[in-house]
Structures are given as structure tokens and as C-alpha cells.
Design an enzyme around this catalytic site. Structure first.
Site, PDB file in Angstrom:
ATOM      1  N   SER A 214      63.925 -10.313 -19.524  1.00 17.26           N
ATOM      2  CA  SER A 214      63.643 -11.604 -20.156  1.00 17.26           C
ATOM      3  C   SER A 214      64.861 -12.208 -20.835  1.00 17.26           C
ATOM      4  O   SER A 214      65.519 -11.558 -21.645  1.00 17.26           O
ATOM      5  CB  SER A 214      62.564 -11.442 -21.240  1.00 17.26           C
ATOM      6  OG  SER A 214      61.406 -10.912 -20.686  1.00 17.26           O
TER       7      SER A 214
ATOM      8  N   HIS B 143      61.606 -19.491 -13.860  1.00 15.74           N
ATOM      9  CA  HIS B 143      62.684 -19.191 -12.923  1.00 15.74           C
ATOM     10  C   HIS B 143      62.092 -18.344 -11.788  1.00 15.74           C
ATOM     11  O   HIS B 143      61.406 -17.360 -12.043  1.00 15.74           O
ATOM     12  CB  HIS B 143      63.687 -18.397 -13.769  1.00 15.74           C
ATOM     13  CG  HIS B 143      64.910 -17.950 -13.069  1.00 15.74           C
ATOM     14  ND1 HIS B 143      64.961 -16.823 -12.299  1.00 15.74           N
ATOM     15  CD2 HIS B 143      66.158 -18.478 -13.044  1.00 15.74           C
ATOM     16  CE1 HIS B 143      66.195 -16.675 -11.830  1.00 15.74           C
ATOM     17  NE2 HIS B 143      66.934 -17.668 -12.266  1.00 15.74           N
TER      18      HIS B 143
ATOM     19  N   HIS C   6      56.213  -8.425 -12.270  1.00 14.38           N
ATOM     20  CA  HIS C   6      55.552  -7.427 -13.104  1.00 14.38           C
ATOM     21  C   HIS C   6      54.197  -7.049 -12.521  1.00 14.38           C
ATOM     22  O   HIS C   6      53.542  -7.870 -11.877  1.00 14.38           O
ATOM     23  CB  HIS C   6      55.325  -7.986 -14.516  1.00 14.38           C
ATOM     24  CG  HIS C   6      56.592  -8.341 -15.245  1.00 14.38           C
ATOM     25  ND1 HIS C   6      57.211  -9.553 -15.092  1.00 14.38           N
ATOM     26  CD2 HIS C   6      57.339  -7.630 -16.127  1.00 14.38           C
ATOM     27  CE1 HIS C   6      58.303  -9.574 -15.846  1.00 14.38           C
ATOM     28  NE2 HIS C   6      58.409  -8.429 -16.492  1.00 14.38           N
TER      29      HIS C   6
ATOM     30  N   TYR D  25      51.496  -6.733 -14.139  1.00  8.02           N
ATOM     31  CA  TYR D  25      50.415  -7.532 -14.740  1.00  8.02           C
ATOM     32  C   TYR D  25      50.230  -8.881 -14.062  1.00  8.02           C
ATOM     33  O   TYR D  25      49.229  -9.555 -14.295  1.00  8.02           O
ATOM     34  CB  TYR D  25      50.632  -7.714 -16.249  1.00  8.02           C
ATOM     35  CG  TYR D  25      51.888  -8.467 -16.643  1.00  8.02           C
ATOM     36  CD1 TYR D  25      51.995  -9.842 -16.449  1.00  8.02           C
ATOM     37  CD2 TYR D  25      52.971  -7.797 -17.209  1.00  8.02           C
ATOM     38  CE1 TYR D  25      53.150 -10.531 -16.802  1.00  8.02           C
ATOM     39  CE2 TYR D  25      54.121  -8.476 -17.571  1.00  8.02           C
ATOM     40  CZ  TYR D  25      54.204  -9.839 -17.354  1.00  8.02           C
ATOM     41  OH  TYR D  25      55.348 -10.507 -17.693  1.00  8.02           O
ATOM     42  N   GLU D  26      51.180  -9.291 -13.232  1.00 13.64           N
ATOM     43  CA  GLU D  26      51.008 -10.545 -12.500  1.00 13.64           C
ATOM     44  C   GLU D  26      50.038 -10.380 -11.331  1.00 13.64           C
ATOM     45  O   GLU D  26      49.658 -11.364 -10.700  1.00 13.64           O
ATOM     46  CB  GLU D  26      52.362 -11.042 -11.968  1.00 13.64           C
ATOM     47  CG  GLU D  26      53.339 -11.453 -13.055  1.00 13.64           C
ATOM     48  CD  GLU D  26      54.747 -11.686 -12.498  1.00 13.64           C
ATOM     49  OE1 GLU D  26      54.903 -12.552 -11.624  1.00 13.64           O
ATOM     50  OE2 GLU D  26      55.676 -10.982 -12.919  1.00 13.64           O
TER      51      GLU D  26
ATOM     52  N   ALA E 109      63.024  -6.480 -22.310  1.00 11.26           N
ATOM     53  CA  ALA E 109      62.679  -6.757 -23.709  1.00 11.26           C
ATOM     54  C   ALA E 109      61.544  -5.806 -24.056  1.00 11.26           C
ATOM     55  O   ALA E 109      60.670  -5.555 -23.226  1.00 11.26           O
ATOM     56  CB  ALA E 109      62.217  -8.198 -23.853  1.00 11.26           C
TER      57      ALA E 109
ATOM     58  N   MET F  68      56.375  -3.742 -20.690  1.00  9.25           N
ATOM     59  CA  MET F  68      55.508  -3.961 -19.527  1.00  9.25           C
ATOM     60  C   MET F  68      56.260  -3.913 -18.202  1.00  9.25           C
ATOM     61  O   MET F  68      55.771  -4.444 -17.199  1.00  9.25           O
ATOM     62  CB  MET F  68      54.826  -5.330 -19.667  1.00  9.25           C
ATOM     63  CG  MET F  68      54.066  -5.518 -20.982  1.00  9.25           C
ATOM     64  SD  MET F  68      53.399  -7.193 -21.094  1.00  9.25           S
ATOM     65  CE  MET F  68      52.961  -7.270 -22.850  1.00  9.25           C
ATOM     66  N   SER F  69      57.431  -3.295 -18.190  1.00  7.29           N
ATOM     67  CA  SER F  69      58.218  -3.290 -16.940  1.00  7.29           C
ATOM     68  C   SER F  69      58.970  -1.972 -16.822  1.00  7.29           C
ATOM     69  O   SER F  69      58.595  -0.968 -17.429  1.00  7.29           O
ATOM     70  CB  SER F  69      59.206  -4.460 -16.954  1.00  7.29           C
ATOM     71  OG  SER F  69      60.210  -4.255 -17.936  1.00  7.29           O
TER      72      SER F  69
ATOM     73  N   ASN G 180      60.890  -7.401 -31.018  1.00  7.46           N
ATOM     74  CA  ASN G 180      59.883  -7.496 -32.108  1.00  7.46           C
ATOM     75  C   ASN G 180      59.486  -6.084 -32.506  1.00  7.46           C
ATOM     76  O   ASN G 180      59.627  -5.140 -31.714  1.00  7.46           O
ATOM     77  CB  ASN G 180      58.636  -8.241 -31.594  1.00  7.46           C
ATOM     78  CG  ASN G 180      58.066  -7.597 -30.334  1.00  7.46           C
ATOM     79  OD1 ASN G 180      58.578  -7.814 -29.235  1.00  7.46           O
ATOM     80  ND2 ASN G 180      57.048  -6.787 -30.497  1.00  7.46           N
TER      81      ASN G 180
ATOM     82  N   HIS H  49      54.998 -14.518 -27.586  1.00  6.65           N
ATOM     83  CA  HIS H  49      56.024 -14.573 -26.542  1.00  6.65           C
ATOM     84  C   HIS H  49      57.223 -15.389 -27.038  1.00  6.65           C
ATOM     85  O   HIS H  49      58.363 -15.096 -26.677  1.00  6.65           O
ATOM     86  CB  HIS H  49      55.424 -15.172 -25.266  1.00  6.65           C
ATOM     87  CG  HIS H  49      56.381 -15.160 -24.105  1.00  6.65           C
ATOM     88  ND1 HIS H  49      56.916 -14.001 -23.585  1.00  6.65           N
ATOM     89  CD2 HIS H  49      56.913 -16.167 -23.384  1.00  6.65           C
ATOM     90  CE1 HIS H  49      57.734 -14.309 -22.590  1.00  6.65           C
ATOM     91  NE2 HIS H  49      57.750 -15.624 -22.448  1.00  6.65           N
TER      92      HIS H  49
HETATM   93  N1  HPA Z   1      54.893  -4.870 -26.263  1.00  5.73           N
HETATM   94  C1  HPA Z   1      54.987  -4.902 -24.917  1.00  5.73           C
HETATM   95  N2  HPA Z   1      55.928  -5.556 -24.264  1.00  5.73           N
HETATM   96  C2  HPA Z   1      56.841  -6.221 -24.986  1.00  5.73           C
HETATM   97  C3  HPA Z   1      56.803  -6.243 -26.386  1.00  5.73           C
HETATM   98  C4  HPA Z   1      55.773  -5.526 -27.060  1.00  5.73           C
HETATM   99  O1  HPA Z   1      55.674  -5.499 -28.298  1.00  5.73           O
HETATM  100  N3  HPA Z   1      57.867  -6.999 -26.792  1.00  5.73           N
HETATM  101  C5  HPA Z   1      58.503  -7.400 -25.669  1.00  5.73           C
HETATM  102  N4  HPA Z   1      57.890  -6.942 -24.570  1.00  5.73           N
END
Ligand code: HPA
Length: 274
Positions: free
Chosen positions: A30, A61, A83, A85-86, A113, A211-212, A235, A247
Site C-alpha cells: 500500500s 491503481h 488480495h 479478500y477481494e 502495511a 492481510m497479504s 497503525n 483505511h
Molecule cells: N490489520 C490488518 N491489516 C492491516 C492493518 C491492521 O491493523 N493495518 C494495515 N493493514
């Protein structure tokens, strides 16, 4: 079928870039996509023009594969990923990295990320992944095994290469960009985790959640490719601070850290193929 499809994609990459083989690969997470075209002698191919390549459905993108010359060696960069989840099949989620392996890459760096779970982590931190935990119950190797790709029961003792970790530490030293280490737990998403799930992840030994990356690391290690993983903590994970996750927070922190991340990658990439 997959094997032939991968070969077709890798042949297309070789033909369109005029570079017969690539030595190393990089997957950009990301907010980092634009880094690819800053590399020397970059040649950009759109995912939608590469046979068999899935094109991302969520990000603005649509994804491109960039071939560049780094330290005199051809390197392939995947700018944009798909991903699980898509709704993609696992074979699609790992199609890009398998193509990179078929195109010759012996080392691939996966970036992402992630949420920070470990007490030693704060937003903005860069973290070299030392190992992973797969809590999704999904695996890209489910189904018939093609032994041309790798073994039926791949060892996972050293998925994340110690050599790449020490090169990452050296790049960190050289650039003055701090890099920590941690274990990444793969959650399916697209929901962020609940505070109870984060307590579980912490108890299980996770420092990062995301998630990746894990399906790609599994598919690459299956093919005997050396893997490096670098997370950007965007985060604190759910329940660690009081504020809800968004997000926007993820993309803002990623944007703020971009210069440090790219300085690290600029120092690291040329050392991979030396
Ligand atoms: N959880 C899952 N995926 C993420 C997070 C998170 O807190 N931050 C960025 N991608």
C-alpha cells in the site's frame, strides 16, 4: 495448467522488456507503487497486458510490472497486488510472484502495511519479518502439487531468509533508517481484527497483523526462492489504542513513511544480487 500459464507470462515479460532473465523481485505494498518507476531504466508493463495476470479490484491503481536495472542486474517490481479478500482464487493471488520466480528471480522482497501488535512497535516503524503465522486456514498450495514448481510438503523452517534480513539490517545501518524485527500474522480481512483477535494474535506470538504477504511467501518458498518481508506499521492493532481503525489512517501513515521506506529499498536492492 498453472505451470504453462506462468511460463507464458514469464515469456511475455522477457519479450516485452527485452531482458531475458531477472535476478530479484520486489512486491510493493500500500502506498509504495510509485517507487517502481523511479528505478533506473524502468520499463513498465500493465498487468492487464500480461497473459494470466490478475488485476487489482480495490485500489485506484490497476497494477503494473516494472523491469529495472539495479546495480547492473535486472530486477522485477510488482507495483500493486491482489488480495485474497477481494475474492480471488489463491492461484491468482500468487500468480505475480510465481511469474517473477519463473522469470528468474532467486530473491523476492515482499512489502506491506501492517497493524502493530508487539509492544516494541509504533506507527511508522519498518519491520523485517522473521516468520509468519497463518490464521486464515487458506494456503496457496492446496490442490494437486505440480512438482515442477516445488515439493508436496515444503519445509517452512526458514521462509524468511536470514541472508536478506542481514542485508536489510546493513541497509538500515547505511541509511540511518531504523528497522525492527517481528512475526507477521496473516488475517483474511477485509475487516480489521477485533480486540479479542488481536489479544489472540499477541498470545500466539505475533508482532504484526496484515492481510497479504503470507500466501506469496508460501508460494515463493515452495519454488525455492529466497524471501524477504518488510512491513510498515501504519497503525496500532485493534484495541491497543482507543481509536477505531481506518483505511485513511493506513494510507496517511504509509505516505508519511514513504521516503524512509524508499531510502531503505534503494540501499537494499543492489545488495540482493551482488
Ligand atoms: N490489520 C490488518 N491489516 C492491516 C492493518 C491492521 O491493523 N493495518 C494495515 N493493514
Amino acid at each position: 495448467m498453472t505451470y504453462e500459464a506462468l511460463q507464458t507470462a514469464a515469456d511475455h515479460v522477457a519479450r516485452e522488456t527485452g531482458r531475458e532473465s531477472h535476478d530479484a523481485g520486489l512486491v510493493l505494498g500500500s502506498g509504495l507503487s510509485s517507487y517502481a518507476t523511479t528505478l533506473p531504466d524502468a520499463i513498465e508493463l500493465s498487468y492487464s497486458d500480461i497473459p494470466g495476470f490478475p488485476t487489482p479490484r480495490v485500489e485506484g491503481h490497476s497494477g503494473s510490472l516494472v523491469s529495472a536495472m539495479v546495480g547492473g542486474h535486472p530486477v522485477l517490481v510488482l507495483a500493486g497486488r491482489v488480495h485474497t479478500y477481494e475474492g480471488w482464487e489463491m492461484s491468482d493471488v500468487v500468480f505475480g510472484v510465481r511469474t517473477a520466480a519463473m522469470a528468474g528471480c532467486r530473491t523476492v522482497i515482499l512489502t506491506n502495511a501492517a497493524g502493530g501488535v508487539g509492544d516494541h512497535l509504533a506507527p511508522g516503524d519498518l519491520v523485517a519479518i522473521t516468520d509468519h503465522i497463518n490464521v486464515t486456514g487458506r494456503n496457496p498450495l492446496v490442490g494437486a502439487n505440480d512438482s515442477r514448481l516445488g515439493p508436496r510438503f515444503p519445509d517452512q523452517t526458514n521462509v524468511y531468509s536470514a541472508r536478506v534480513r542481514s542485508l536489510t539490517a546493513a541497509a538500515a545501518q547505511e541509511t540511518g533508517v531504523a528497522v525492527k524485527e517481528g512475526v507477521y500474522a496473516w488475517f483474511l480481512g477485509p475487516t480489521y481484527e477485533t480486540p479479542a483477535e488481536i489479544r489472540m494474535a499477541r498470545t500466539l506470538g505475533a508482532d504484526l497483523v496484515g492481510m497479504s504477504t503470507v500466501p506469496e511467501a508460501i508460494a515463493l518458498s515452495h519454488m525455492g526462492v529466497e524471501v524477504g518481508g518488510i512491513s510498515l506499521v501504519t497503525n496500532l492493532a485493534a484495541g491497543i489504542s482507543d481509536s477505531p481503525l481506518s483505511h485513511d489512517e493506513v494510507t496517511e501513515t504509509a505516505a508519511a513513511a514513504r521516503d524512509r521506506f524508499t531510502a531503505l529499498l534503494d540501499a537494499l536492492l543492489p545488495t540482493l544480487t551482488r
